[in-house]
Scaffold this active site. Structure first.
Site, PDB file in Angstrom:
ATOM      1  N   PRO A  55       0.167  16.306 -19.917  1.00  0.00           N
ATOM      2  CG  PRO A  55      -0.993  13.855 -19.495  1.00  0.00           C
ATOM      3  CD  PRO A  55       0.434  14.914 -19.720  1.00  0.00           C
ATOM      4  CG  MET A  56      -1.966  19.245 -17.423  1.00  0.00           C
ATOM      5  SD  MET A  56      -0.599  20.501 -17.003  1.00  0.00           S
ATOM      6  CE  MET A  56       0.335  21.454 -17.599  1.00  0.00           C
ATOM      7  CG  MET A  57      -8.666  17.320 -18.939  1.00  0.00           C
ATOM      8  SD  MET A  57      -9.610  16.967 -21.113  1.00  0.00           S
ATOM      9  CE  MET A  57     -11.184  16.755 -20.711  1.00  0.00           C
ATOM     10  N   GLY A  99       3.522  19.106 -15.302  1.00  0.00           N
ATOM     11  CA  GLY A  99       2.691  19.726 -15.364  1.00  0.00           C
ATOM     12  C   GLY A  99       2.228  21.160 -14.712  1.00  0.00           C
ATOM     13  CG  ASN A 103       3.137  13.738 -13.701  1.00  0.00           C
ATOM     14  OD1 ASN A 103       1.767  13.817 -12.964  1.00  0.00           O
ATOM     15  ND2 ASN A 103       3.654  14.766 -13.429  1.00  0.00           N
ATOM     16  N   GLY A 104       5.049  14.491 -10.256  1.00  0.00           N
ATOM     17  CA  GLY A 104       3.722  15.054  -9.574  1.00  0.00           C
ATOM     18  C   GLY A 104       4.618  15.669  -8.709  1.00  0.00           C
ATOM     19  N   GLY A 105       4.910  17.389  -8.789  1.00  0.00           N
ATOM     20  CA  GLY A 105       5.276  18.713  -7.719  1.00  0.00           C
ATOM     21  C   GLY A 105       6.256  18.712  -8.286  1.00  0.00           C
ATOM     22  CB  CYS A 120      -8.379  11.541 -15.246  1.00  0.00           C
ATOM     23  SG  CYS A 120      -9.350  13.040 -15.116  1.00  0.00           S
ATOM     24  CG  HIS A 154      -0.159  12.390 -10.446  1.00  0.00           C
ATOM     25  ND1 HIS A 154      -1.392  12.671 -10.708  1.00  0.00           N
ATOM     26  CD2 HIS A 154       0.718  12.658  -9.338  1.00  0.00           C
ATOM     27  CE1 HIS A 154      -0.936  13.953  -9.941  1.00  0.00           C
ATOM     28  NE2 HIS A 154      -0.136  13.869  -9.260  1.00  0.00           N
TER      29      HIS A 154
HETATM   30  C1  LIG Z   1      -5.889  22.125 -15.578  1.00  0.00           C
HETATM   31  C2  LIG Z   1      -5.129  20.642 -15.747  1.00  0.00           C
HETATM   32  C3  LIG Z   1      -5.540  19.929 -16.293  1.00  0.00           C
HETATM   33  C4  LIG Z   1      -5.216  18.154 -16.137  1.00  0.00           C
HETATM   34  N1  LIG Z   1      -5.664  17.534 -17.317  1.00  0.00           N
HETATM   35  C5  LIG Z   1      -5.091  15.752 -17.311  1.00  0.00           C
HETATM   36  C6  LIG Z   1      -5.450  15.412 -18.522  1.00  0.00           C
HETATM   37  O1  LIG Z   1      -6.284  15.820 -19.479  1.00  0.00           O
HETATM   38  N2  LIG Z   1      -4.658  14.140 -18.660  1.00  0.00           N
HETATM   39  C7  LIG Z   1      -4.052  13.539 -17.424  1.00  0.00           C
HETATM   40  O2  LIG Z   1      -3.573  12.604 -17.225  1.00  0.00           O
HETATM   41  N3  LIG Z   1      -3.823  14.257 -16.629  1.00  0.00           N
HETATM   42  C8  LIG Z   1      -4.558  15.506 -16.386  1.00  0.00           C
HETATM   43  N4  LIG Z   1      -3.580  16.581 -15.225  1.00  0.00           N
HETATM   44  C9  LIG Z   1      -2.627  16.344 -14.382  1.00  0.00           C
HETATM   45  C10 LIG Z   1      -0.996  16.250 -14.708  1.00  0.00           C
HETATM   46  O3  LIG Z   1      -0.953  15.783 -16.297  1.00  0.00           O
HETATM   47  C11 LIG Z   1      -0.667  16.110 -13.956  1.00  0.00           C
HETATM   48  O4  LIG Z   1      -0.349  14.614 -14.037  1.00  0.00           O
HETATM   49  C12 LIG Z   1      -0.502  17.250 -12.804  1.00  0.00           C
HETATM   50  O5  LIG Z   1      -1.050  17.890 -12.441  1.00  0.00           O
HETATM   51  C13 LIG Z   1       0.835  16.250 -11.184  1.00  0.00           C
HETATM   52  O6  LIG Z   1       1.381  17.443 -12.280  1.00  0.00           O
HETATM   53  P1  LIG Z   1       2.708  18.427 -11.528  1.00  0.00           P
HETATM   54  O7  LIG Z   1       2.638  18.216 -10.025  1.00  0.00           O
HETATM   55  O8  LIG Z   1       3.595  18.487 -11.942  1.00  0.00           O
HETATM   56  O9  LIG Z   1       1.492  19.119 -12.293  1.00  0.00           O
HETATM   57  C14 LIG Z   1      -4.239  17.487 -15.182  1.00  0.00           C
HETATM   58  C15 LIG Z   1      -4.444  19.470 -14.558  1.00  0.00           C
HETATM   59  C16 LIG Z   1      -3.970  20.214 -14.497  1.00  0.00           C
HETATM   60  C17 LIG Z   1      -3.409  21.286 -13.472  1.00  0.00           C
END
Ligand SMILES: Cc1cc2nc3c(=O)[nH]c(=O)nc-3n(C[C@H](O)[C@H](O)[C@H](O)COP(=O)(O)O)c2cc1C
Length: 324
Positions: free
Chosen positions: A12-14, A228, A206-208, A95, A166
């Site tokens: 999920p990414m806002m 993400g 999740n993460g990285g 978050c 995460h």
């Molecule tokens: C632009 C953006 C918006 C995000 N919005 C949310 C969100 O609405 N809910 C959530 O649980 N995590 C949110 N995250 C965190 C991601 O879901 C994820 O946990 C985090 O980016 C780590 O994963 P990654 O390293 O694969 O990016 C957001 C991350 C980004 C970059």
């Protein structure tokens, strides 16, 4: 209870994983589980609920992520999500933004495991779609492994069987949400320990994570992986997910074909009065790593904003793609 395959998901990414983005990603992978942006209970209960629950039939499997901490409100929104056709509802306990903390949403809830448990219990009562939780491995001041186990144990006792971890703590004061996605170190070892200590739970890492090789490796330890930022910046990564991670036959599809499939959706959106850029902003990363990537990005992130013929710019960008 329906079953959702969480072997690979897009986080999920806002502002990023809106319905246009999910429609586009679904053209690339049929199997990835797609999460919505976080939607607060207030937005659904007192706002334009149809807008926040909107999704296309093609998006399945798709999960709605909720932000909130009032069990009654969360339960009401979960029922609405189930009725709207979502395959899963996920509660955001990860978050770290100040704005959501003030409303008791997100990572600050890790300090209130019993409240999260009550939320999950009420959310799950009365719906037959799974309710899952996405969380951190801790927050500042509450980052011991024992506290993490206390959190997961209480939420498990309330009926949750799937946890997306995460694998870093969130620091609730002094770091921006962006910094909170990079600065606290990744601790896959702690997430792995959790899987060891709660073997019956589904634990998604999740993460990285940036490559499918990393995914495959982590799938020896975890039940699923969630990506993400890399999925958004480099969506073509998803083109081999179905084959490499789900064992489906290799689908010989090209990026040009994906963009041809997206074209009618874009036209329909424009015909309804929408802007092409609502959609094209999500596809800028599709040329990443290929010759002509700069030109593709330039056309769709700059030129398209200055024209009243967006489809011409789109077609020009598609025609300029080189390689598969
Ligand atoms: C632009 C953006 C918006 C995000 N919005 C949310 C969100 O609405 N809910 C959530 O649980 N995590 C949110 N995250 C965190 C991601 O879901 C994820 O946990 C985090 O980016 C780590 O994963 P990654 O390293 O694969 O990016 C957001 C991350 C980004 C970059």
């Amino acid at each position: 209870m329906n079953t959702v395959n969480r072997r690979f998901s897009v986080a999920p990414m806002m502002d990023w994983t809106d319905h246009h983005c999910r429609y586009f990603l679904r053209l690339i992978s049929k199997r990835a589980l797609l999460y919505t942006e976080m939607v607060t209970t207030g937005a659904i209960l007192y706002g334009d609920s149809a807008r926040f629950l909107r999704h296309d039939q093609s998006e399945h499997p798709v999960a709605l992520q909720l932000g909130g901490s009032n069990p009654v409100d969360l339960a009401a929104c979960t029922k609405m999500a189930a009725a709207a056709g979502f395959d899963e509802v996920n509660l955001n306990v990860g978050c770290p933004s100040d704005r959501v903390q003030n409303n008791m949403i997100g990572a600050c809830l890790m300090a209130h495991p019993q409240l999260v448990a009550d939320c999950v219990k009420q959310m799950q009562d009365g719906v037959d779609i799974p309710v899952t939780v996405k969380h951190r491995i801790g927050i500042n001041g509450r980052d011991s492994y024992a506290e993490l186990c206390d959190f997961v144990g209480k939420v498990r006792d309330a009926g949750c069987t799937s946890f997306t971890v995460h694998a870093r703590i969130a620091i609730l004061e002094g770091l921006s949400p962006k910094e909170n996605r990079d600065i606290p170190p990744l601790r896959y070892d702690i997430a792995a320990q959790l899987k060891d200590d709660f073997p019956d739970l589904e634990i998604i890492l999740n993460g990285g994570i940036k490559t499918l090789e990393q995914c495959a490796e982590q799938l020896h330890t975890f039940d699923g992986v969630m990506i993400g930022r890399e999925a958004y910046h480099n969506p073509w990564l998803l083109s081999e997910v179905d084959h490499q991670l789900f064992g489906d036959a290799l689908r010989e599809i090209t990026r040009t074909e994906i963009l041809e499939q997206l074209r009618p959706y874009l036209l329909a959106h424009i015909a309804q009065g929408g802007k092409a850029t609502h959609i094209t902003r999500h596809i800028l990363g599709l040329a990443q790593g290929f010759p002509g990537a700069r030109r593709f990005r330039q056309l769709l992130s700059a030129d398209i904003y200055k024209t009243d013929e967006p489809m011409r710019i789109y077609d020009q960008a598609v025609a300029g793609l080189e390689g598969r």
